[in-house]
Design a protein around this motif. Sequence first.
Motif, PDB file in Angstrom:
ATOM      1  N   LEU A  78      -1.187  -8.795  43.607  1.00  0.00           N
ATOM      2  CA  LEU A  78      -0.785  -9.867  42.689  1.00  0.00           C
ATOM      3  C   LEU A  78      -1.838 -10.118  41.621  1.00  0.00           C
ATOM      4  CD1 LEU A  78       0.878 -12.395  45.147  1.00  0.00           C
ATOM      5  CD2 LEU A  78       1.985 -11.267  43.215  1.00  0.00           C
ATOM      6  N   LYS A  79      -3.100 -10.112  41.991  1.00  0.00           N
ATOM      7  CA  LYS A  79      -4.166 -10.322  41.003  1.00  0.00           C
ATOM      8  C   LYS A  79      -4.204  -9.184  39.991  1.00  0.00           C
ATOM      9  CE  LYS A  79      -7.410 -13.299  43.401  1.00  0.00           C
ATOM     10  NZ  LYS A  79      -8.772 -13.453  43.910  1.00  0.00           N
ATOM     11  N   ARG A  80      -4.086  -7.966  40.477  1.00  0.00           N
ATOM     12  CA  ARG A  80      -4.133  -6.820  39.572  1.00  0.00           C
ATOM     13  C   ARG A  80      -2.948  -6.830  38.608  1.00  0.00           C
ATOM     14  NH1 ARG A  80      -4.244  -2.079  43.316  1.00  0.00           N
ATOM     15  NH2 ARG A  80      -4.759  -0.809  41.488  1.00  0.00           N
ATOM     16  N   LEU A  81      -1.758  -7.127  39.117  1.00  0.00           N
ATOM     17  CA  LEU A  81      -0.582  -7.203  38.249  1.00  0.00           C
ATOM     18  C   LEU A  81      -0.664  -8.411  37.310  1.00  0.00           C
ATOM     19  CD1 LEU A  81       2.253  -6.255  40.758  1.00  0.00           C
ATOM     20  CD2 LEU A  81       1.528  -4.924  38.766  1.00  0.00           C
ATOM     21  N   SER A  82      -1.271  -9.487  37.782  1.00  0.00           N
ATOM     22  CA  SER A  82      -1.399 -10.681  36.950  1.00  0.00           C
ATOM     23  C   SER A  82      -2.301 -10.428  35.751  1.00  0.00           C
ATOM     24  CB  SER A  82      -1.924 -11.856  37.765  1.00  0.00           C
ATOM     25  OG  SER A  82      -0.950 -12.252  38.702  1.00  0.00           O
ATOM     26  N   LEU A  83      -3.281  -9.554  35.895  1.00  0.00           N
ATOM     27  CA  LEU A  83      -4.098  -9.207  34.735  1.00  0.00           C
ATOM     28  C   LEU A  83      -3.208  -8.606  33.646  1.00  0.00           C
ATOM     29  CD1 LEU A  83      -6.804  -8.972  33.296  1.00  0.00           C
ATOM     30  CD2 LEU A  83      -7.066  -6.714  34.354  1.00  0.00           C
ATOM     31  N   TRP A  84      -2.275  -7.741  34.057  1.00  0.00           N
ATOM     32  CA  TRP A  84      -1.326  -7.176  33.091  1.00  0.00           C
ATOM     33  C   TRP A  84      -0.524  -8.294  32.424  1.00  0.00           C
ATOM     34  CZ3 TRP A  84      -1.190  -2.216  31.435  1.00  0.00           C
ATOM     35  CH2 TRP A  84      -1.830  -1.249  32.218  1.00  0.00           C
ATOM     36  N   SER A  85      -0.255  -9.370  33.162  1.00  0.00           N
ATOM     37  CA  SER A  85       0.493 -10.504  32.605  1.00  0.00           C
ATOM     38  C   SER A  85      -0.291 -11.221  31.513  1.00  0.00           C
ATOM     39  CB  SER A  85       0.828 -11.521  33.697  1.00  0.00           C
ATOM     40  OG  SER A  85       1.628 -10.948  34.691  1.00  0.00           O
ATOM     41  N   LEU A  86      -1.604 -11.181  31.602  1.00  0.00           N
ATOM     42  CA  LEU A  86      -2.436 -11.859  30.611  1.00  0.00           C
ATOM     43  C   LEU A  86      -2.547 -11.085  29.298  1.00  0.00           C
ATOM     44  CD1 LEU A  86      -5.358 -13.153  32.865  1.00  0.00           C
ATOM     45  CD2 LEU A  86      -3.476 -14.487  31.877  1.00  0.00           C
ATOM     46  N   PHE A  87      -2.401  -9.777  29.369  1.00  0.00           N
ATOM     47  CA  PHE A  87      -2.518  -8.968  28.146  1.00  0.00           C
ATOM     48  C   PHE A  87      -1.400  -9.302  27.168  1.00  0.00           C
ATOM     49  CE2 PHE A  87      -5.232  -6.160  30.742  1.00  0.00           C
ATOM     50  CZ  PHE A  87      -6.306  -6.049  29.865  1.00  0.00           C
ATOM     51  N   LYS A  88      -1.743  -9.294  25.897  1.00  0.00           N
ATOM     52  CA  LYS A  88      -0.811  -9.693  24.834  1.00  0.00           C
ATOM     53  C   LYS A  88      -0.065  -8.512  24.221  1.00  0.00           C
ATOM     54  CE  LYS A  88      -2.326 -13.755  25.473  1.00  0.00           C
ATOM     55  NZ  LYS A  88      -1.659 -14.460  26.525  1.00  0.00           N
ATOM     56  N   GLY A  89      -0.171  -7.369  24.833  1.00  0.00           N
ATOM     57  CA  GLY A  89       0.527  -6.179  24.352  1.00  0.00           C
ATOM     58  C   GLY A  89       0.212  -5.006  25.259  1.00  0.00           C
TER      59      GLY A  89
ATOM     60  N   MET B 205      -9.249 -17.088  24.639  1.00  0.00           N
ATOM     61  CA  MET B 205     -10.171 -18.232  24.654  1.00  0.00           C
ATOM     62  C   MET B 205      -9.394 -19.553  24.557  1.00  0.00           C
ATOM     63  SD  MET B 205     -13.317 -16.890  22.364  1.00  0.00           S
ATOM     64  CE  MET B 205     -14.765 -16.288  23.191  1.00  0.00           C
ATOM     65  N   LEU B 206      -8.310 -19.551  23.803  1.00  0.00           N
ATOM     66  CA  LEU B 206      -7.471 -20.750  23.708  1.00  0.00           C
ATOM     67  C   LEU B 206      -6.866 -21.076  25.072  1.00  0.00           C
ATOM     68  CD1 LEU B 206      -6.035 -22.959  22.065  1.00  0.00           C
ATOM     69  CD2 LEU B 206      -4.229 -21.293  21.599  1.00  0.00           C
ATOM     70  N   VAL B 207      -6.372 -20.053  25.750  1.00  0.00           N
ATOM     71  CA  VAL B 207      -5.822 -20.251  27.106  1.00  0.00           C
ATOM     72  C   VAL B 207      -6.914 -20.818  28.010  1.00  0.00           C
ATOM     73  CG1 VAL B 207      -4.959 -19.036  29.154  1.00  0.00           C
ATOM     74  CG2 VAL B 207      -4.040 -18.479  26.901  1.00  0.00           C
ATOM     75  N   GLU B 208      -8.115 -20.280  27.887  1.00  0.00           N
ATOM     76  CA  GLU B 208      -9.239 -20.752  28.697  1.00  0.00           C
ATOM     77  C   GLU B 208      -9.516 -22.239  28.445  1.00  0.00           C
ATOM     78  OE1 GLU B 208     -12.266 -20.634  31.435  1.00  0.00           O
ATOM     79  OE2 GLU B 208     -10.759 -19.140  31.001  1.00  0.00           O
TER      80      GLU B 208
ATOM     81  N   GLU C  29      -7.440 -19.020  40.182  1.00  0.00           N
ATOM     82  CA  GLU C  29      -7.397 -17.558  40.145  1.00  0.00           C
ATOM     83  C   GLU C  29      -6.991 -17.039  38.767  1.00  0.00           C
ATOM     84  OE1 GLU C  29      -6.187 -16.141  44.614  1.00  0.00           O
ATOM     85  OE2 GLU C  29      -4.734 -17.394  43.550  1.00  0.00           O
ATOM     86  N   VAL C  30      -6.043 -17.719  38.122  1.00  0.00           N
ATOM     87  CA  VAL C  30      -5.631 -17.323  36.771  1.00  0.00           C
ATOM     88  C   VAL C  30      -6.805 -17.515  35.813  1.00  0.00           C
ATOM     89  CG1 VAL C  30      -4.097 -17.839  34.838  1.00  0.00           C
ATOM     90  CG2 VAL C  30      -3.189 -17.800  37.166  1.00  0.00           C
ATOM     91  N   GLN C  31      -7.491 -18.638  35.945  1.00  0.00           N
ATOM     92  CA  GLN C  31      -8.635 -18.920  35.084  1.00  0.00           C
ATOM     93  C   GLN C  31      -9.736 -17.878  35.299  1.00  0.00           C
ATOM     94  OE1 GLN C  31     -10.142 -22.887  35.454  1.00  0.00           O
ATOM     95  NE2 GLN C  31     -11.506 -22.682  33.714  1.00  0.00           N
ATOM     96  N   GLU C  32      -9.981 -17.531  36.542  1.00  0.00           N
ATOM     97  CA  GLU C  32     -10.992 -16.532  36.863  1.00  0.00           C
ATOM     98  C   GLU C  32     -10.647 -15.171  36.249  1.00  0.00           C
ATOM     99  OE1 GLU C  32     -13.387 -15.775  40.915  1.00  0.00           O
ATOM    100  OE2 GLU C  32     -11.263 -15.260  41.051  1.00  0.00           O
TER     101      GLU C  32
END
Length: 164
Positions: free
Chosen positions: A54-65, A157-160, A121-124
Amino acid sequence: MSQIEPTYLRYIYDGLSKGSLNSQNSASLPNGFIGLFEQEFSAEIPMVERRNILKRLSLWSLFKGAVSCELVSNVLVEDEEETKALIDRYSKWFNSPSPGKYVLYHDRLRTYLLQKLSEYEVQELNETLISYLEKALADEKGDESEIYALEHLSTHMLVESQLD
């Protein structure tokens, strides 16, 4: 009648064609998108492995493209082959709009993955990505990481700042 998502219909059609779903047993059909995603993360998977995926896939969720496996594996500090194996395992969840670059195919999937993690976890994850992108800018190599940082670091950074 409510609208049924075409991607969900495609999944059901493919499952029926392959025989992995049985039309005689409607209870085996997943209940919408969330049902599709929940099937992949059943309780049969050990908790530690499930959280890691889930963490590894969630990183893909954060990418903007779309980004390369190399970029993701560098951020996660893992072997690129592990990242490729993750994409292969969940290939139905990825699109490849250009050779060697991947993106999660659906906003609902991104939302689902991020909701499965705690806010911390999302913030991290986002902080890890920001740190990597800041280093890429400082290195000035002109590679994919630096280009992505120039385009999207401010958004991360805005999300952060919103998570703080």
